[in-house]
Enzyme design. Structure first.
Site, PDB file in Angstrom:
ATOM      1  CB  ALA A   1       0.470  -2.605 -14.750  1.00  0.00           C
TER       2      ALA A   1
ATOM      3  N   GLY B   1      -1.884  -0.858 -10.429  1.00  0.00           N
ATOM      4  CA  GLY B   1      -2.267   0.214 -11.379  1.00  0.00           C
ATOM      5  C   GLY B   1      -3.843   0.520 -11.006  1.00  0.00           C
TER       6      GLY B   1
ATOM      7  CD  GLU C   1      -0.003   3.139  -9.443  1.00  0.00           C
ATOM      8  OE1 GLU C   1       0.261   2.110 -10.291  1.00  0.00           O
ATOM      9  OE2 GLU C   1       0.931   3.739  -9.291  1.00  0.00           O
TER      10      GLU C   1
ATOM     11  CD  GLU D   1       2.148  -1.458  -7.965  1.00  0.00           C
ATOM     12  OE1 GLU D   1       1.847  -1.776  -6.479  1.00  0.00           O
ATOM     13  OE2 GLU D   1       1.524  -1.015  -8.634  1.00  0.00           O
TER      14      GLU D   1
HETATM   15  N1  COA Z   1      -1.956  -8.872 -15.234  1.00  0.00           N
HETATM   16  C1  COA Z   1      -2.169  -9.814 -15.801  1.00  0.00           C
HETATM   17  N2  COA Z   1      -3.039 -10.944 -15.720  1.00  0.00           N
HETATM   18  C2  COA Z   1      -3.839 -11.018 -14.773  1.00  0.00           C
HETATM   19  C3  COA Z   1      -3.427  -9.975 -13.718  1.00  0.00           C
HETATM   20  C4  COA Z   1      -2.590  -8.857 -13.961  1.00  0.00           C
HETATM   21  N3  COA Z   1      -2.231  -7.820 -13.003  1.00  0.00           N
HETATM   22  N4  COA Z   1      -4.254 -10.177 -12.553  1.00  0.00           N
HETATM   23  C5  COA Z   1      -4.933 -11.343 -12.636  1.00  0.00           C
HETATM   24  N5  COA Z   1      -4.460 -11.624 -14.198  1.00  0.00           N
HETATM   25  C6  COA Z   1      -5.129 -12.982 -14.863  1.00  0.00           C
HETATM   26  C7  COA Z   1      -4.416 -14.208 -14.143  1.00  0.00           C
HETATM   27  O1  COA Z   1      -3.192 -14.481 -14.517  1.00  0.00           O
HETATM   28  C8  COA Z   1      -5.490 -15.164 -14.310  1.00  0.00           C
HETATM   29  O2  COA Z   1      -5.115 -15.767 -15.675  1.00  0.00           O
HETATM   30  P1  COA Z   1      -5.013 -17.123 -16.037  1.00  0.00           P
HETATM   31  O3  COA Z   1      -6.697 -17.625 -15.818  1.00  0.00           O
HETATM   32  O4  COA Z   1      -4.767 -17.057 -17.707  1.00  0.00           O
HETATM   33  O5  COA Z   1      -4.247 -17.749 -15.431  1.00  0.00           O
HETATM   34  C9  COA Z   1      -6.748 -14.235 -14.418  1.00  0.00           C
HETATM   35  O6  COA Z   1      -6.412 -12.980 -14.456  1.00  0.00           O
HETATM   36  C10 COA Z   1      -7.591 -14.705 -13.223  1.00  0.00           C
HETATM   37  O7  COA Z   1      -6.823 -14.345 -12.045  1.00  0.00           O
HETATM   38  P2  COA Z   1      -6.525 -15.465 -10.660  1.00  0.00           P
HETATM   39  O8  COA Z   1      -5.090 -15.017 -10.198  1.00  0.00           O
HETATM   40  O9  COA Z   1      -6.756 -16.673 -11.392  1.00  0.00           O
HETATM   41  O10 COA Z   1      -7.511 -15.045  -9.766  1.00  0.00           O
HETATM   42  P3  COA Z   1      -7.626 -15.212  -8.321  1.00  0.00           P
HETATM   43  O11 COA Z   1      -8.930 -14.878  -7.719  1.00  0.00           O
HETATM   44  O12 COA Z   1      -6.850 -16.380  -7.797  1.00  0.00           O
HETATM   45  O13 COA Z   1      -6.608 -14.103  -7.782  1.00  0.00           O
HETATM   46  C11 COA Z   1      -5.661 -11.875  -7.774  1.00  0.00           C
HETATM   47  C12 COA Z   1      -6.789 -12.702  -8.028  1.00  0.00           C
HETATM   48  C13 COA Z   1      -6.075 -10.235  -8.029  1.00  0.00           C
HETATM   49  C14 COA Z   1      -5.367 -11.980  -6.255  1.00  0.00           C
HETATM   50  C15 COA Z   1      -4.217 -12.302  -8.291  1.00  0.00           C
HETATM   51  O14 COA Z   1      -4.892 -12.476  -9.650  1.00  0.00           O
HETATM   52  C16 COA Z   1      -3.455 -11.241  -8.455  1.00  0.00           C
HETATM   53  O15 COA Z   1      -2.776 -11.385  -7.411  1.00  0.00           O
HETATM   54  N6  COA Z   1      -3.273 -10.549  -9.613  1.00  0.00           N
HETATM   55  C17 COA Z   1      -2.198  -9.692  -9.759  1.00  0.00           C
HETATM   56  C18 COA Z   1      -2.095  -8.467  -8.787  1.00  0.00           C
HETATM   57  C19 COA Z   1      -1.036  -7.432  -8.797  1.00  0.00           C
HETATM   58  O16 COA Z   1       0.114  -7.904  -8.533  1.00  0.00           O
HETATM   59  N7  COA Z   1      -1.280  -6.222  -9.305  1.00  0.00           N
HETATM   60  C20 COA Z   1      -0.064  -5.326  -9.701  1.00  0.00           C
HETATM   61  C21 COA Z   1       0.469  -5.653 -10.895  1.00  0.00           C
HETATM   62  S1  COA Z   1       1.863  -4.176 -11.098  1.00  0.00           S
END
Ligand code: COA
Length: 258
Positions: free
Chosen positions: A64, A109, A112, A132
């Site tokens: 999400a 999400g 999911e 989460e």
């Molecule tokens: N919501 C909003 N933005 C998100 C996102 C999310 N769930 N997941 C990634 N992004 C954004 C990041 O903020 C980043 O934006 P920025 O360039 O403006 O900073 C961009 O996507 C790229 O992500 P980044 O974190 O730089 O890539 P990474 O390769 O270092 O890491 C992940 C990838 C997937 C491990 C990491 O982005 C992450 O942990 N995301 C959240 C996952 C999560 O907790 N999801 C559950 C949500 S309920």
């Protein structure tokens, strides 16, 4: 549609979630577009199967949209959860096969969403998880329920309580995905799966989805009653007669969905 791309490839509707800047994170708008796309596809006879994937090479859906979630109040959070649950339930109960092509991160999400699909195929670089609790929330789009039903409570609790991500090979080992393939073979593999299912009796495929997805939520005897009723209904179709006739005539069946 702002955040989805759709393309009908000879009966297979490929839906691509297209917000690569945020790793295809699901904001409210995107969840609404997914619901609309499945609603339209449900009544579109030109759609025989759906493949759901994410844009780019890095992510299926990274969850999400956290920037939107951060604004949630108790009531708006509940409404967001219910809206996602409704959209994903419509995928699970979709009468035509839905295949998730998991081309990278499928987190929160995104995981999911994949869980709501009928079949999950992952690329070797995929990583799945429900992180989460690392944000102080719980999965809210059906993940606590579907993960436990698919993997059993033990494995589901391990993944949900730790929030750990697992790689594609481990996901396959525990049954979270059906198959893992190299990234460059992902779409082709999903299309092959879809076409194999599309070559079977379409009414039977729809009935089988209903029997498994709805029937398994009922007490066993009611699920069996649903199975027998669908079985009986199929016996009245032209497709069933054609399927049996083709078998005795040692030829491939030509199903017409009637
Ligand atoms: N919501 C909003 N933005 C998100 C996102 C999310 N769930 N997941 C990634 N992004 C954004 C990041 O903020 C980043 O934006 P920025 O360039 O403006 O900073 C961009 O996507 C790229 O992500 P980044 O974190 O730089 O890539 P990474 O390769 O270092 O890491 C992940 C990838 C997937 C491990 C990491 O982005 C992450 O942990 N995301 C959240 C996952 C999560 O907790 N999801 C559950 C949500 S309920």
């Amino acid at each position: 549609m702002e955040n989805l791309r759709t393309e009908n490839r000879d009966g297979i509707l490929v839906i691509t979630i297209d917000r690569p800047r945020v790793l295809n994170a699901l904001n409210a708008q995107t969840v609404g577009e997914i619901a609309d796309a499945f609603h339209a596809a449900r009544f579109d006879d030109a759609v025989k199967a759906v493949i759901l994937t994410g844009a780019g090479e890095k992510a299926f859906v990274a969850g999400a949209d956290i920037s939107e979630l951060a604004q949630a109040t108790p009531m708006s959070g509940k409404a967001t959860s219910e809206k996602g649950q409704r959209a994903f339930l419509a995928i699970e109960r979709f009468p035509k096969p839905v295949i998730a092509a998991i081309n990278g991160f499928a987190l929160g999400g995104g995981c999911e969403l994949a869980l709501a699909c009928h079949i999950r195929i992952a690329s070797e670089n995929a990583q799945l998880g429900l992180p989460e609790v690392t944000l102080g929330i719980i999965p809210g789009y059906g993940g606590t329920q579907r993960m436990a039903r698919l993997l059993g409570k033990g494995k589901a609790l391990e993944l949900i309580l730790t929030g750990d991500r697992i790689g594609a090979a481990d996901a396959e080992r525990i049954g979270l995905v059906n198959k893992v393939v190299p990234a460059d073979q992902l779409m082709q593999t999903c299309e092959e799966f879809a076409r194999r299912i599309m070559s079977r009796g379409p009414l039977a495929v729809t009935a089988a989805i209903e029997a498994v997805m709805s029937g398994s939520e009922m007490p066993f005897e009611e699920g069996q009653f649903l199975e027998a009723t669908l079985f009986g209904l199929l016996c009245a179709t032209e497709d069933t007669k054609e399927g049996m006739k083709a078998f005795t005539e040692k030829r491939a069946a030509e199903f017409r969905g009637k």
